[in-house]
Design an enzyme around this catalytic site. Structure first.
Site, PDB file in Angstrom:
ATOM      1  N   ASP A   1      -4.797  -3.364   5.074  1.00 41.29           N
ATOM      2  CA  ASP A   1      -5.265  -2.917   6.387  1.00 41.29           C
ATOM      3  C   ASP A   1      -6.774  -3.057   6.584  1.00 41.29           C
ATOM      4  OD1 ASP A   1      -5.884  -0.952   4.583  1.00 41.29           O
ATOM      5  OD2 ASP A   1      -4.683   0.617   5.519  1.00 41.29           O
TER       6      ASP A   1
ATOM      7  N   ASP B 197       0.857  -1.181   0.000  1.00 42.85           N
ATOM      8  CA  ASP B 197       0.000   0.000   0.000  1.00 42.85           C
ATOM      9  C   ASP B 197       0.889   1.224   0.000  1.00 42.85           C
ATOM     10  OD1 ASP B 197      -2.444  -1.289   0.168  1.00 42.85           O
ATOM     11  OD2 ASP B 197      -2.306  -1.501   2.341  1.00 42.85           O
TER      12      ASP B 197
ATOM     13  N   ASP C  33      -9.385  -6.196   2.418  1.00 38.96           N
ATOM     14  CA  ASP C  33      -8.063  -6.670   2.017  1.00 38.96           C
ATOM     15  C   ASP C  33      -7.836  -8.130   2.412  1.00 38.96           C
ATOM     16  OD1 ASP C  33      -7.259  -4.305   0.866  1.00 38.96           O
ATOM     17  OD2 ASP C  33      -6.452  -3.493   2.730  1.00 38.96           O
TER      18      ASP C  33
HETATM   19 MG    MG Z   1      -6.252   4.512   3.238  1.00 39.90          MG
END
Ligand code: MG
Ligand code: ADP
Length: 901
Positions: A634, A342, A638
């Site tokens: 997170d 990410d 996901d």
């Molecule tokens: Mg975010």
């Protein structure tokens, strides 16, 4: 008063919210700390009982499950009997007994250490819960939750106990762990009436949330009605709570190797015994020799050493911020080839600050009348809070807006604490928007509309949903030019690496439709009221880490929900696209077929505006090429990608319980650099296990060859106790120390290990075997040299030589190619300590008269010691020559690769 639902006739789902609070003696402010403490003392922690906890004693006793130990014990009994019959002191018996006990003690110590460090890791990863205590939000260990606690829930939380829901905005809970139903259940607050006096099935208790299930959407709160074993899951957990131990692929393969070798060794031991008898040697002697040989050469310690190396490696990783949740992940980490990360919070710092405000022009004065609607939205469409210490807590994106308001003096912390809303549609990474409805009467009693709705989200999304705009102080219809200028401003800010959010509002008559079922209706017909751009600086260490990845043959990939231009600006800043890879968006990805993606996957370095489900496709495409993929995540959505990846990486700070639960590893600092540090550790651990195993095998092979040869030639090379001693002293300490050394310096300059390769390649077997063979030859040479004086001198010299050359071999195994003289002893302190310690233990036996007698050895002259030294040197020389050859091969390989590349 009872807090136990079993004692009440009605069930919790049947009573009203107020009644629930009354029965639990709690209120909307939560319990006081003292009351919570008292209840915790009275009712115990909120934990499911764990079975199978290993005590020190049970670990010690389990050491005696090994067949070899019983063979040794039998040998001890036989020697005791024989010594008794022949009226001799039972020296062999005592030594064998010592070996048995030492073996068990060392085994226990190793296993206990492994067990406790795994236990400590489990504690570090213990779940938490957000509860109200004394009216303010506290994050506490889930184990400390008590009945009556008011628990706050939001998407991604694991439900910490059984809870009666008191507040729900679009709260949805996934209860498959309990009911088997994977479709999320909407949660409400109203009491349920019993159908004809029958029990309400768990799946129908839609105003309850149960321990072990997960919030997947929305927000809410509830009162805890049952904890620990009294929860629904606790009641059925009796059979479930057994903690199963996972064996890693490496452990499985080593077990296999160990089994093959054991069979081989037993065959050889029997052969040694038979040959000894046939050549007329003493039966008892030969029996003991065969037994000792079997005990020494069977690599039963190998698997134990591997377990402790893995466990210690895990705790070392934990200290560096990477909590590994499953043992096999330690191994897989070392072979990681692709890291999909990410952007926000992992590559960047997640410390956002509003930098630019735009409403058809840049406006820098926060007090400007034109910004008033946007700054209202900053405050209202915001889930962050300001705690009693004035600290802003919440999502960093939203924190930035509250900080902007307080820093510019537009709002005080107290004003911001008094926000009340009548409805909301929470942010989710799919829609990339969030919506809040506030009651207008509270602020504007004369207004004709009762509620005002604020929406914030991506500029594209908001521009598309806006029919008008607040421009130059008035509301005007939105034209295509205005839309274009919004998108242009968005693009300009994104180029400066700013994260852009757009804001809009509308007035409405009722907030009843502000829920996810009426999303389209609510979030349409909006009035655009501004863009804000915020900076989220890259983490300074990440730039260097990306370079480390390059050298280590690991491909870093950025995945973000943010705008493509912003993502590219940050990726360029980090050097992520230096290799000429490109950036694509989620919609580009959707247009690609699977086979197109498979073909192009290596050319894409950045994925922007993606939704969580895209992550699964990206993982799949890499895996199809045979790559080992790590993926960070997170949010709730996901979880599938984290599960699919070889290494799912959860975020310790910003991550939801659900994401952490699906992850193989959790980062306590959310930092990309930590993933790479963990990969380095993983590589080091694998390398170390490899070294330990190679060393153990080569030592064992040496012992077997030497003794087998001697038996065939018809002489006694070593007494059984010598064999046992060498095995215990020289094998245990150097083997263990090889396993715990820090990684080699160049470990991140190698390509990732091919996970499909066998643990030991043919060449490595050849290496192991050759060292064993040379060791055997040198040991036999020592015997022949000494036996010119006497058989006892021969045995003494062989015993010394065998023990010492194994220590030199251990030094050799600290690196495959680097010369022993090129590695500073400081780099491998444990190994050198083991080297000198074991050498001292070995030599002391000959030097101390008492021990010398027990072991049946004799004094060695200086020239005999000199011969031993020469033989040790020969071993060293052999190792160094071999390494020089390996270096030569390695260079040639590199050249070849260089030519083909
Ligand atoms: Mg975010
Ligand atoms: P990432 O975490 O990869 O940066 P997010 O999914 O958090 O991506 O954000 C994607 C986009 O959603 C952002 O560019 C922004 O426009 C919008 N967004 C982010 N956070 C919020 C929020 N709290 N409320 C509304 N919109 C948001």
């Amino acid at each position: 008063m009872t807090t136990n639902p079993e004692k009440t006739l009605t069930e919790w789902c049947e009573v009203s919210s107020d009644e629930t609070c009354r029965l639990l003696q709690t209120n909307s402010q939560g319990l006081s700390s003292e009351e919570a403490e008292k209840r915790l003392m009275e009712n115990g922690p909120n934990k499911l009982e764990e079975k199978n906890k290993k005590s020190l004693l049970s670990i010690f006793l389990s050491q005696f499950k090994d067949l070899m130990i019983w063979v040794l014990i039998a040998a001890a009994l036989i020697t005791a009997y024989v010594s008794h019959m022949e009226n001799e002191p039972p020296i062999d018996t005592v030594i064998i007994a010592i070996v048995v006990i030492l073996n068990a003690v060392l085994g226990t110590a190793q296993e206990y250490k492994a067990e406790t460090s795994l236990e400590a890791l489990k504690k570090m990863a213990a779940p938490t819960a957000r509860v109200l205590r004394n009216g303010s939000v506290k994050i506490i260990p889930a184990a400390d939750v008590v009945a009556g606690d008011i628990v706050l829930l939001e998407a991604g939380d694991s439900i910490p106990a059984d809870i009666r829901i008191l507040e729900s905005s679009s709260l949805k809970v996934e209860e498959s762990a309990l009911t088997g139903e994977s479709k999320p259940v909407n949660k409400y607050i109203d009491p349920i009436s019993k159908p004809n006096g029958r029990k309400v099935a768990l799946g129908d208790q839609i105003n309850m949330a149960f321990m072990g299930t997960n919030v997947v959407y929305g927000r809410g709160s509830g009162a805890v009605v049952a904890v620990g074993m009294k929860t629904q899951i606790g009641k059925i957990a009796g059979e479930l709570s057994e903690t199963k131990e996972e064996t890693t692929p490496l452990q499985k393969k080593l077990n296999q190797i160990s089994k093959y070798i054991s069979v081989l060794v037993i065959v050889i031991a029997v052969a040694v015994f038979a040959i000894g008898i046939l050549t007329g040697q003493d039966t008892l002697r030969m029996f003991l020799t065969a037994v000792s040989l079997a005990v020494a050469a069977i690599p039963e310690g190998m698997v134990a050493v591997v377990t402790i190396v893995l466990a210690l490696g895990m705790s070392r990783m934990a200290k560096k911020g990477a909590l590994v949740r499953r043992l096999p992940a330690v191994e897989t980490l070392g072979s990681t080839q692709v890291i999909c990360s990410d952007k926000t919070g992992t590559l960047t710092q997640n410390k956002m600050t509003v930098q630019k405000m735009w409403l058809f022009k840049e406006i820098s004065d926060p007090n400007s009348e034109e910004l008033s609607l946007m700054t209202e939205a900053f405050a209202e469409c915001n889930d962050s809070r300001i705690d009693e210490n004035g600290k802003v807590v919440g999502d960093p994106t939203e924190n930035a807006f509250l900080n902007y308001l307080t820093d510019s003096g537009l709002k005080t912390a107290d004003e911001l604490r008094n926000r009340v809303r009548v409805g909301e549609i929470p942010f989710d990474s799919e829609r990339k928007r969030s919506t809040v409805a506030v009651s207008k009467e509270m602020r504007d009693p004369t207004g004709s509309h009762s509620v005002r709705i604020y929406v914030k989200g991506t500029a594209e999304g908001i521009a598309e949903r806006s029919v008008s705009a607040f421009k130059d102080g008035q509301i005007v219809p939105m034209t295509d030019e205005m839309r274009d200028s919004i998108l242009k401003a968005n693009e300009d800010m994104a180029e400066k690496a700013l994260r852009v959010l757009a804001f809009a509002y509308k007035d409405a008559d009722s907030a009843g439709n502000v829920d996810i079922d009426h999303m389209e209706e609510t979030e349409n017909g909006l009035i655009f009221c501004g863009l804000s751009g915020m900076i989220d600086p890259a983490r300074p260490e990440v730039k260097e880490t990306i370079q480390i990845c390059r050298k280590a043959g690991i491909t870093p990939v950025m995945i973000t929900g943010d705008h493509k231009t912003t993502a590219v600006a940050i990726a360029n800043d980090l050097g992520l696209l230096d290799d000429g890879r490109i950036a694509i968006t989620g919609s580009d990805l959707e247009e690609m077929s699977d086979s197109e993606l498979d073909q192009n996957i290596t050319k894409i370095g950045v994925y922007a505006r993606v939704s969580p489900e895209h992550k699964v496709r990206i993982v799949d495409a890499w895996q199809k090429r045979g790559n080992i993929v790590a993926m960070t995540g997170d949010g709730v959505n996901d979880a599938p990608a984290l599960k699919r990846a070889d290494i799912g990486v959860g975020m310790g700070i910003t991550g939801t319980d659900v994401a952490k639960g699906a992850a193989d590893m959790v980062l306590t600092d959310d930092n990309f650099a930590t993933i790479v540090i963990a990969v380095k550790e993983g590589r080091g651990i694998f390398d170390n296990i490899h070294k330990t195993v190679s060393f153990l095998l080569s030592s064992n092979i040496g012992e077997v060859i030497a003794i087998l040869t001697a038996t065939i030639l018809g002489f006694t090379l070593l007494s059984p106790i010598h064999i046992l001693w060498v095995n215990l002293v020289t094998d245990t300490f150097p083997a263990l120390s090889l396993g715990v050394e820090p990684p080699e310096k160049d470990i991140m300059e190698r390509k990732p290990r091919d996970s499909k390769m066998p643990i030991l390649t043919k060449r490595q077997w050849a290496n192991i075997f050759s060292i064993g063979l040379v060791g055997a030859v040198l040991t036999l040479t020592a015997y022949f040299a000494g036996s010119q004086i006497s058989a006892q001198t021969g045995t003494t010299m062989a015993f010394m030589t065998l023990g010492l050359i194994q220590l030199f071999a251990a030094l050799g195994f600290q690196s495959e190619r680097s010369s022993i003289f090129r590695i500073h002893p400081k780099e491998h302190p444990y190994l050198w300590a083991a080297f000198f310690g074991s050498a001292a233990l070995q030599v002391v036996i000959v030097l101390v008269p008492f021990l010398r007698d027990i072991f049946g050895l004799t004094v060695l002259t200086l020239s005999e010691w000199a011969i031993i030294a020469v033989l040790c040197f020969a071993m060293l020389l052999f190792i160094e020559i071999k390494k020089a050859y390996y270096r030569h091969l390695y260079r040639k390989n590199l050249e070849k690769e260089g030519q083909t590349a």
